[in-house]
Motif scaffolding. Sequence first.
Motif, PDB file in Angstrom:
ATOM      1  N   ALA A  22       3.289  -9.922  -4.471  1.00 59.96           N
ATOM      2  CA  ALA A  22       4.108  -9.765  -5.677  1.00 59.96           C
ATOM      3  C   ALA A  22       3.361 -10.148  -6.943  1.00 59.96           C
ATOM      4  O   ALA A  22       3.689  -9.667  -8.027  1.00 59.96           O
ATOM      5  N   GLY A  23       2.394 -11.048  -6.824  1.00 55.64           N
ATOM      6  CA  GLY A  23       1.618 -11.404  -8.008  1.00 55.64           C
ATOM      7  C   GLY A  23       1.852 -12.832  -8.478  1.00 55.64           C
ATOM      8  O   GLY A  23       2.518 -13.637  -7.828  1.00 55.64           O
ATOM      9  N   THR A  24       1.304 -13.103  -9.650  1.00 59.29           N
ATOM     10  CA  THR A  24       1.236 -14.473 -10.146  1.00 59.29           C
ATOM     11  C   THR A  24       2.593 -15.086 -10.483  1.00 59.29           C
ATOM     12  O   THR A  24       2.720 -16.302 -10.499  1.00 59.29           O
ATOM     13  N   SER A  25       3.610 -14.300 -10.744  1.00 55.70           N
ATOM     14  CA  SER A  25       4.889 -14.860 -11.161  1.00 55.70           C
ATOM     15  C   SER A  25       5.591 -15.628 -10.037  1.00 55.70           C
ATOM     16  O   SER A  25       6.408 -16.517 -10.302  1.00 55.70           O
ATOM     17  N   HIS A  26       5.292 -15.313  -8.780  1.00 52.88           N
ATOM     18  CA  HIS A  26       5.957 -15.961  -7.663  1.00 52.88           C
ATOM     19  C   HIS A  26       5.083 -16.998  -6.960  1.00 52.88           C
ATOM     20  O   HIS A  26       5.609 -17.883  -6.294  1.00 52.88           O
ATOM     21  N   LEU A  27       3.788 -16.908  -7.090  1.00 50.05           N
ATOM     22  CA  LEU A  27       2.905 -17.853  -6.408  1.00 50.05           C
ATOM     23  C   LEU A  27       3.136 -19.306  -6.837  1.00 50.05           C
ATOM     24  O   LEU A  27       3.106 -20.201  -5.981  1.00 50.05           O
ATOM     25  N   GLY A  46      15.056 -20.267 -10.455  1.00 49.86           N
ATOM     26  CA  GLY A  46      15.037 -20.147 -11.915  1.00 49.86           C
ATOM     27  C   GLY A  46      15.051 -18.699 -12.341  1.00 49.86           C
ATOM     28  O   GLY A  46      15.924 -17.915 -11.954  1.00 49.86           O
ATOM     29  N   GLU A  47      14.068 -18.318 -13.122  1.00 49.03           N
ATOM     30  CA  GLU A  47      14.012 -16.943 -13.630  1.00 49.03           C
ATOM     31  C   GLU A  47      13.759 -15.922 -12.524  1.00 49.03           C
ATOM     32  O   GLU A  47      14.031 -14.733 -12.700  1.00 49.03           O
ATOM     33  N   ASN A  48      13.261 -16.366 -11.378  1.00 56.83           N
ATOM     34  CA  ASN A  48      13.032 -15.469 -10.245  1.00 56.83           C
ATOM     35  C   ASN A  48      14.193 -15.444  -9.259  1.00 56.83           C
ATOM     36  O   ASN A  48      14.079 -14.879  -8.170  1.00 56.83           O
ATOM     37  N   SER A  49      15.318 -16.068  -9.637  1.00 58.11           N
ATOM     38  CA  SER A  49      16.509 -16.083  -8.801  1.00 58.11           C
ATOM     39  C   SER A  49      17.574 -15.197  -9.419  1.00 58.11           C
ATOM     40  O   SER A  49      17.799 -15.236 -10.637  1.00 58.11           O
ATOM     41  N   THR A  50      18.233 -14.406  -8.590  1.00 57.49           N
ATOM     42  CA  THR A  50      19.274 -13.518  -9.115  1.00 57.49           C
ATOM     43  C   THR A  50      20.444 -14.306  -9.698  1.00 57.49           C
ATOM     44  O   THR A  50      21.141 -13.820 -10.583  1.00 57.49           O
ATOM     45  N   ALA A  89       0.828  -1.211   0.000  1.00 60.48           N
ATOM     46  CA  ALA A  89       0.000   0.000   0.000  1.00 60.48           C
ATOM     47  C   ALA A  89       0.861   1.260   0.000  1.00 60.48           C
ATOM     48  O   ALA A  89       0.507   2.270  -0.626  1.00 60.48           O
ATOM     49  N   VAL A  90       1.994   1.204   0.692  1.00 58.52           N
ATOM     50  CA  VAL A  90       2.910   2.349   0.695  1.00 58.52           C
ATOM     51  C   VAL A  90       3.529   2.526  -0.689  1.00 58.52           C
ATOM     52  O   VAL A  90       3.626   3.654  -1.213  1.00 58.52           O
ATOM     53  N   LEU A  91       3.943   1.427  -1.294  1.00 53.98           N
ATOM     54  CA  LEU A  91       4.594   1.507  -2.606  1.00 53.98           C
ATOM     55  C   LEU A  91       3.683   2.081  -3.681  1.00 53.98           C
ATOM     56  O   LEU A  91       4.134   2.879  -4.513  1.00 53.98           O
ATOM     57  N   VAL A  92       2.425   1.682  -3.694  1.00 59.14           N
ATOM     58  CA  VAL A  92       1.532   2.140  -4.765  1.00 59.14           C
ATOM     59  C   VAL A  92       1.249   3.629  -4.684  1.00 59.14           C
ATOM     60  O   VAL A  92       0.803   4.237  -5.664  1.00 59.14           O
ATOM     61  N   THR A 101       6.456  -0.497 -11.775  1.00 63.35           N
ATOM     62  CA  THR A 101       7.617  -0.403 -10.883  1.00 63.35           C
ATOM     63  C   THR A 101       7.329  -1.054  -9.543  1.00 63.35           C
ATOM     64  O   THR A 101       8.203  -1.691  -8.948  1.00 63.35           O
ATOM     65  N   THR A 102       6.103  -0.897  -9.074  1.00 65.51           N
ATOM     66  CA  THR A 102       5.712  -1.539  -7.814  1.00 65.51           C
ATOM     67  C   THR A 102       5.867  -3.050  -7.908  1.00 65.51           C
ATOM     68  O   THR A 102       6.396  -3.698  -7.002  1.00 65.51           O
ATOM     69  N   ALA A 103       5.428  -3.632  -9.036  1.00 69.32           N
ATOM     70  CA  ALA A 103       5.546  -5.076  -9.229  1.00 69.32           C
ATOM     71  C   ALA A 103       7.013  -5.511  -9.245  1.00 69.32           C
ATOM     72  O   ALA A 103       7.362  -6.569  -8.707  1.00 69.32           O
ATOM     73  N   GLN A 104       7.869  -4.702  -9.837  1.00 70.62           N
ATOM     74  CA  GLN A 104       9.296  -5.037  -9.877  1.00 70.62           C
ATOM     75  C   GLN A 104       9.910  -5.021  -8.474  1.00 70.62           C
ATOM     76  O   GLN A 104      10.711  -5.908  -8.127  1.00 70.62           O
ATOM     77  N   VAL A 105       9.560  -4.008  -7.690  1.00 70.98           N
ATOM     78  CA  VAL A 105      10.107  -3.900  -6.336  1.00 70.98           C
ATOM     79  C   VAL A 105       9.627  -5.069  -5.476  1.00 70.98           C
ATOM     80  O   VAL A 105      10.412  -5.674  -4.733  1.00 70.98           O
ATOM     81  N   LEU A 106       8.345  -5.395  -5.581  1.00 70.82           N
ATOM     82  CA  LEU A 106       7.810  -6.505  -4.800  1.00 70.82           C
ATOM     83  C   LEU A 106       8.425  -7.834  -5.232  1.00 70.82           C
ATOM     84  O   LEU A 106       8.715  -8.698  -4.407  1.00 70.82           O
ATOM     85  N   GLY A 107       8.658  -7.985  -6.531  1.00 69.80           N
ATOM     86  CA  GLY A 107       9.295  -9.202  -7.019  1.00 69.80           C
ATOM     87  C   GLY A 107      10.717  -9.339  -6.524  1.00 69.80           C
ATOM     88  O   GLY A 107      11.196 -10.452  -6.268  1.00 69.80           O
ATOM     89  N   ALA A 108      11.395  -8.219  -6.356  1.00 63.80           N
ATOM     90  CA  ALA A 108      12.792  -8.251  -5.921  1.00 63.80           C
ATOM     91  C   ALA A 108      12.939  -8.730  -4.484  1.00 63.80           C
ATOM     92  O   ALA A 108      13.992  -9.268  -4.107  1.00 63.80           O
TER      93      ALA A 108
END
Length: 313
Positions: A249-254, A174-178, A151-154, A161-168
Motif C-alpha cells: 500500500a505504501g508509506t501511509s500505512h507502514l 486515525g486517518e486510515n480508519s473508516t 501486480a494485477v491491479l497495476v 487509483t491502485t494506491a487507493q484500492v490497496l489502502g482500502a
Amino acid sequence: MSQHVPGTAEGTDVGIGAHGVDHRDTPAVPGAEGLAAPVPVAARKDSVPAGAPEGASAPARWAAEFAGTALLVFAGLGTGMFATEVIDSALGFGLGLLAAMVAFGHVSGGHFNPAVTLAAVVAGRTPARDGAGYVLAQVLGALAAAGVLRAVLVTLLDSSTTAQVLGAVSNGFGENSTSQAGWTTVLLVEFVATALFALVVLGSTAPRANAVLAPVAIGAAFVFLLTITAPFDGGSLNPARSTGAAVVAGTSHLPQLWLFWAAPLLGGLVAGLVHRSADLLRPRRSAGAGSAPGRTTASTDPAAPEDPTAREE
C-alpha cells in the motif's frame, strides 16, 4: 494446527512436527498434548503405523505455512479489492482460512498467523524453536500474495487509483480508519478479538475436541470477529496479513504497522497463557494410576517411545 507430540491421547492427530502420522495407538503421556491437526485421521486417505518416522520435515512445514498464508491473504485481500454484493472481505478471509487449513493443515498444523503460532508456543502446544520459522514463512506468504494482487491491479488501473484500492484493504487507525478510530481503540479491539480467536483455535484443536468441526469453528470465528473489527481498522487479527497489505500500500500505512503486530501478538500471548493455565489445572494421572480403557501411560507401557518434548508440570 500444530505439532504431533509423541505420546498424545489416543485418536488424536497432532500437528507441527510430525504431521500426517497416525498415532492413535501411541501411549498417552500427561502434559504432552499438542494442537490437533484440523484434518482427523478418519477423514484422511492414508495412515502411518504408530512409531513411524515424522512425515513432514521442517522445510515442508514452512512451505505449507507459506502456501496457506498466501492463500488466506490472496482470498481475503482479493475479495476486498474485487468484492461484489455476494461476498465481502471478512467472508473471503474466513473461506480462505478454511481452505488453507484443509489443504495444508495436515502438513504444518495450519497456523497461518504469527499470533496463533505465539499462542501455540505459550500454551505448550509446539516448541518455541519452531516458532521463528513459522512466522517468517507466514510473512513471506502474505507478501507474495499481496504482491501478486498489486501486480494485477497495476495492469488495470492507474497508479493513483491502485494506491487507493490497496489502502482500502490495508489496516490502519486515525486517518486510515473508516471510522476515524484512534490507536487506543484499535489496540483494544485487535487485542480482544485476537485473544478470542486464538482461544477458539486452541480449544477446537484440543485433544478432546471434535477435530472434524475444527476448521469450520475456526473459519466461522475468523469471519465474525473480522466483521466486528473491520469498521475500526479494516480487520486484521493477523500480523502477516497486515504486513503484506501495508508493504504494497505504501508509506501511509507502514508507520502504523507496529500496532497490528503488537495487539495481535499480545492477544495470542494472553490466549496461550489462559489455555495453558486451564491445562495445568486439569487433573493428571499419577504414574501408578489406572488408565482409561484403550489407553496406556508411558510408565505402564515399556514399549512407549520416549517423549523429548514432555515437560515437568
